[in-house]
Design a protein around this motif. Structure first.
Motif, short mmCIF file in Angstrom:
data_model
loop_
_atom_site.label_atom_id
_atom_site.label_comp_id
_atom_site.label_asym_id
_atom_site.label_seq_id
_atom_site.Cartn_x
_atom_site.Cartn_y
_atom_site.Cartn_z
N ALA A 17 -10.05 10.50 88.65
CA ALA A 17 -10.27 9.46 89.66
C ALA A 17 -9.27 9.62 90.79
CB ALA A 17 -10.11 8.06 89.06
N HIS A 18 -9.40 8.75 91.79
CA HIS A 18 -8.43 8.64 92.88
C HIS A 18 -7.13 8.05 92.33
CE1 HIS A 18 -7.45 8.16 97.21
NE2 HIS A 18 -6.77 7.11 96.80
N ILE A 19 -6.03 8.30 93.02
CA ILE A 19 -4.75 7.74 92.61
C ILE A 19 -4.83 6.21 92.56
CG2 ILE A 19 -3.80 7.65 94.97
CD1 ILE A 19 -1.10 8.52 93.77
N ASP A 20 -4.25 5.62 91.53
CA ASP A 20 -4.19 4.16 91.31
C ASP A 20 -5.52 3.52 90.93
OD1 ASP A 20 -1.48 3.93 91.70
OD2 ASP A 20 -1.64 3.53 93.84
N ALA A 21 -6.50 4.33 90.54
CA ALA A 21 -7.76 3.73 90.07
C ALA A 21 -7.65 3.27 88.62
CB ALA A 21 -8.92 4.72 90.22
N ALA A 108 -12.88 -1.24 91.20
CA ALA A 108 -14.00 -2.11 91.55
C ALA A 108 -13.85 -2.75 92.92
CB ALA A 108 -14.16 -3.21 90.49
N VAL A 109 -12.64 -2.70 93.50
CA VAL A 109 -12.43 -3.22 94.85
C VAL A 109 -12.56 -2.10 95.88
CG1 VAL A 109 -10.80 -4.39 96.39
CG2 VAL A 109 -10.94 -5.05 93.98
N SER A 110 -11.93 -0.97 95.62
CA SER A 110 -11.90 0.13 96.59
C SER A 110 -13.12 1.04 96.49
CB SER A 110 -10.62 0.96 96.40
OG SER A 110 -9.47 0.15 96.52
N GLY A 111 -13.80 1.05 95.36
CA GLY A 111 -15.00 1.87 95.20
C GLY A 111 -14.69 3.35 95.18
N VAL A 112 -15.48 4.12 95.93
CA VAL A 112 -15.31 5.56 95.99
C VAL A 112 -14.26 5.88 97.05
CG1 VAL A 112 -16.41 7.78 96.45
CG2 VAL A 112 -17.67 5.99 95.23
N GLU A 113 -13.06 6.25 96.61
CA GLU A 113 -11.98 6.58 97.51
C GLU A 113 -11.97 8.10 97.78
OE1 GLU A 113 -8.42 3.78 96.52
OE2 GLU A 113 -9.50 4.16 94.66
N PRO A 114 -11.18 8.55 98.76
CA PRO A 114 -11.24 9.96 99.16
C PRO A 114 -11.10 10.95 98.01
CG PRO A 114 -9.95 8.72 100.75
CD PRO A 114 -10.28 7.77 99.63
N GLN A 115 -10.08 10.77 97.16
CA GLN A 115 -9.88 11.73 96.08
C GLN A 115 -10.94 11.57 95.00
OE1 GLN A 115 -8.17 14.22 96.37
NE2 GLN A 115 -7.69 15.07 94.38
N SER A 116 -11.55 10.39 94.90
CA SER A 116 -12.67 10.21 93.97
C SER A 116 -13.78 11.20 94.32
CB SER A 116 -13.24 8.79 94.04
OG SER A 116 -12.25 7.83 93.82
N THR A 118 -13.44 14.01 96.00
CA THR A 118 -12.98 15.38 95.75
C THR A 118 -13.18 15.77 94.29
OG1 THR A 118 -11.33 15.22 97.51
CG2 THR A 118 -11.00 16.93 95.86
N VAL A 119 -12.73 14.92 93.36
CA VAL A 119 -12.84 15.27 91.94
C VAL A 119 -14.30 15.26 91.50
CG1 VAL A 119 -10.52 14.48 91.42
CG2 VAL A 119 -12.41 12.89 91.16
#
Length: 714
Positions: A17-21, A108-116, A118-119
């Motif tokens: 996941a993205h950092i802090d997910a 659940a707040v930020s959804g699909v973040e940039p690094q999400s 990427t991975v």
């Protein structure tokens, strides 16, 4: 379970996941509920079991992918907890290369973040089956529906929503299992007691909501599974058993046709046990995977398949090297077929070296357990391998058929710093430490610039190099002198030229002669370099240059491509065609043609309007709305960037929480040095950014002159 037991009860998965997910927080709950640990390690207090490095505990982030093994419902689950920071994306890359399945965790707040994203693309590249866990439903602004929509629109995922939340934000208390039509709550100090009750007991509103969602799940499943589609079209959809639905969901997941959506809050100990059930029910075992395809070493076009069974010859892939202060290098590997017993002699096909295993280890974060053998589906570590590095193929020594697995995509370093030992006595220790780090981390490199007389450390970003330097200080007690970060520029040509050079010299009393004519021209950005020959024939129809002379000319040109005329950086996107040549029957040699080609190329590029190229990064900044203008202006003006997009954070609910924007831009890497500190200062520490290499772009003329003067020192 041991490595020789039922392969079908093994799962090899990653948490990504993205950092802090919430990846590591989720993994810590998994370890607790499966009995591996007796207390929950919390990331935010620096006590996570999987984040065992000092740097990870201090920063509250994952830096190295950590491996562990646990058991759930009589199944063994091998887990790799991967980093979410873009500087350590190689850890995700090499983990996904050897995994069969993955749990993608989304905020659940930020959804699909940039690094999400990427991975997710990395998992696509290796066809890794996935289930999605929408985490942090207890946060203000949390929503399942918008997160699922963004998964569909931004990642191209086909979601199968298998759970609904009971309440949201501060009222989140559990989930509704749409397959069982049960409300699931998690009771006890750590949510260890799972209590299931029929949805009917939740009231008419919840029953209606769950019934509608279950029908939607079956309809969505019918789109990707023929058996469910036939039953649905024959009016048997309502009579489908939960076993039939579950089997179809498993088929769709393994085939990468759909992604099952689960939800919960790991920090609040809600939803993790059903996630473990889903790992067993829906993600593949090694037996569900097709035979592994490898290439014959001496015949690369010939494909050899190895089945995931004990009876086939051993085939394993090394995916990570980690140095232990007492045991030396630990080589992590995945077994695709066959068995490996303690002290078996191995053959490293990639390097042509014989290796011997002194110990076999199962890994649990920083702890190990010795085992006698490993087999299909096992992820383990070996002690005693001297030559093996990331991406190497291992077979048993003595196997007649030498085959090699495809490697993995390692991102090229984009930022580097000059480094030197503080004292002459420290030099050997510094060399040893850097050599160790390059073997551990293939995305980290050490280069020696002979012209500048410097040693350069090269990495994926500022944090990447910062961690390396921190480890030098802590693990080796070194305090090297470090220069300002430098950017890996490239050079190219801007015009077509024709360059002829005659090489005629006396060397050691013998005349050396060669003449070549080159056509040098720019190619499209990203096309790469190309060396070709378009030579006339001799009068009797024979090639003008022999194969040996052609090879020498090519070597001379390729050597010239490594050093540009402006600052000595490698050349990119240059086309070179050899259009004429002259040979002396008595005086020509390979060395003469190699020298002639190199000199002609270097002279030609000086006349071909040489240009400087700089790495351009794709940058995404998540910034509170109040600071959007400040960040936009900074990137566009001060940092020579080009803003390409601006929009709300996916999954953000209007009127809930702090509104934020996602600002996308393309920015030269040279202007991003120190950006993390500047961004924190400009936004009161409330904005975060990620960046990844995008492409090389031409440096503007005025900036080019400044760069050249700065690097040349005048």
């Amino acid at each position: 379970m041991s490595g020789i037991e039922d392969i079908e009860r093994t799962r090899d998965i990653g948490i990504m996941a993205h950092i802090d997910a919430g990846k590591t927080t989720t993994t810590e709950r998994i370890l607790f509920y499966t009995g591996i640990t007796h207390r929950i390690g919390e990331v935010h207090v620096g006590a996570a079991v999987m984040d065992y490095m000092e740097q990870e505990q201090e920063r509250g982030i994952t830096i190295m992918a950590a491996a562990t093994t646990c058991n759930w419902n009589e199944h063994r689950i091998n887990i790799l907890d991967t980093p979410g920071h873009v500087d350590f994306t190689v850890e995700v890359e090499r983990s996904l290369r050897i995994l069969d399945g993955a749990v993608a965790v989304f905020d659940a707040v930020s959804g699909v973040e940039p690094q999400s994203e990427t991975v997710w693309r990395q998992a696509d590249r290796y066809s890794v089956a996935r289930i999605a866990f929408v985490n942090k439903l207890d946060r203000v602004g949390a929503t399942l529906e918008l997160t699922v929509n963004v998964l569909r629109e931004r990642l191209g995922a086909y979601p199968l929503v298998a759970q609904l939340p009971i309440g949201l934000e501060g009222e989140f208390e559990g989930v509704i299992d749409l397959l069982e039509m049960e409300a699931v709550r998690f009771i006890g100090e750590h949510g260890e007691d799972v209590v299931r009750t029929p949805v009917e007991d939740e009231g008419e509103q919840q029953l209606a909501r769950a019934t509608e969602a279950r029908i939607a799940l079956i309809e969505a499943l019918a789109e990707v599974d023929e058996e469910i589609e036939e039953a649905f079209l024959s009016d048997e959809g309502g009579a489908l058993s939960k076993e039939a639905i579950k089997a179809a969901m498993r088929r769709a997941t393994i085939a990468n046709k759909a992604v099952i959506i689960l939800c919960g809050s790991s920090l609040k100990n809600k939803g993790v046990q059903p996630l473990l059930d889903a790992v067993i029910d829906y993600l593949p075992s090694p037996r569900d995977m097709p035979p592994v395809r490898a290439h014959k070493l001496d015949e690369p076009d010939v494909i050899v398949e190895r089945r995931p069974i004990h009876g086939d010859p051993l085939l394993a892939l090394a995916f990570k090297v980690l140095f232990d202060p007492h045991r030396g290098p630990l080589v992590f590997f995945r077994v695709y077929s066959g068995r490996l017993r303690l002290k078996d002699a191995l053959f490293n096909v990639s390097r042509g070296k014989k290796e011997r295993v002194h110990r076999l280890l199962r890994i649990h974060a920083s702890k190990t357990t010795e085992v006698e053998e490993v087999s299909v589906g096992d992820i383990a570590a070996a002690v005693g391998l001297k030559f093996t590095s990331t991406g190497d193929t291992l077979i048993l020594h003595g196997d007649k058929e030498k085959i090699i697995l495809s490697g993995m995509t390692i991102p090229a370093p984009v930022i580097f710093r000059a480094i030197e030992a503080k004292t002459a006595a420290d030099q050997s220790n510094l060399d040893e430490a850097l050599s160790r780090f390059t073997r551990e981390d293939p995305s980290f490199a050490v280069r020696h610039d002979a012209d500048a007389g410097q040693t350069l450390i090269c990495g994926q970003g500022e944090l990447h190099l910062e961690i390396i330097l921190d480890r030098l200080m802590r693990e080796y007690r070194l305090q090297p002198l470090v220069g300002k970060p430098q950017v890996a520029y490239r050079e190219t040509v801007g015009a077509r030229v024709r360059e002829e050079l005659e090489y005629s010299r006396d060397i050691g009393g013998k005349r050396q002669y060669a003449r070549v004519t080159l056509r040098i021209e720019p190619r499209e950005r990203g096309a790469g370099n190309d060396v070709s020959f378009d030579l006339p024939k001799t009068q009797d129809g024979q090639p003008l240059l022999s194969r040996g002379y052609e090879a020498a000319v090519r070597e001379g040109i390729e050597d010239g491509l490594t050093r540009g005329p402006l600052l000595g950086y490698p050349l990119l996107d240059v086309g070179v065609c050899v259009v004429d040549a002259s040979v002396s029957d008595t005086d020509s040699s390979d060395g003469a043609f190699r020298a002639a080609a190199a000199m002609a190329f270097m002279q030609g590029t000086e006349k071909a309007s040489p240009q400087l190229l700089e790495p351009t990064m794709s940058v995404e900044v998540v910034v509170p709305e109040d600071f959007t203008g400040t960040v936009h202006s900074d990137l566009n003006t001060r940092r020579r960037g080009r803003v390409t997009g601006l929009g709300p954070v996916p999954g953000q609910v209007e009127g809930k929480g702090t509104s934020a924007q996602v600002l996308s831009a393309e920015v030269p890497l040279a202007e991003m040095v120190g950006y993390a500190t500047a961004l924190r200062s400009a936004t009161q520490g409330r904005a975060v950014y990620t960046m990844r290499f995008s492409h090389y772009a031409e440096v503007p003329a005025d900036v080019k002159e400044t760069i050249i003067k700065t690097i040349r020192g005048y």
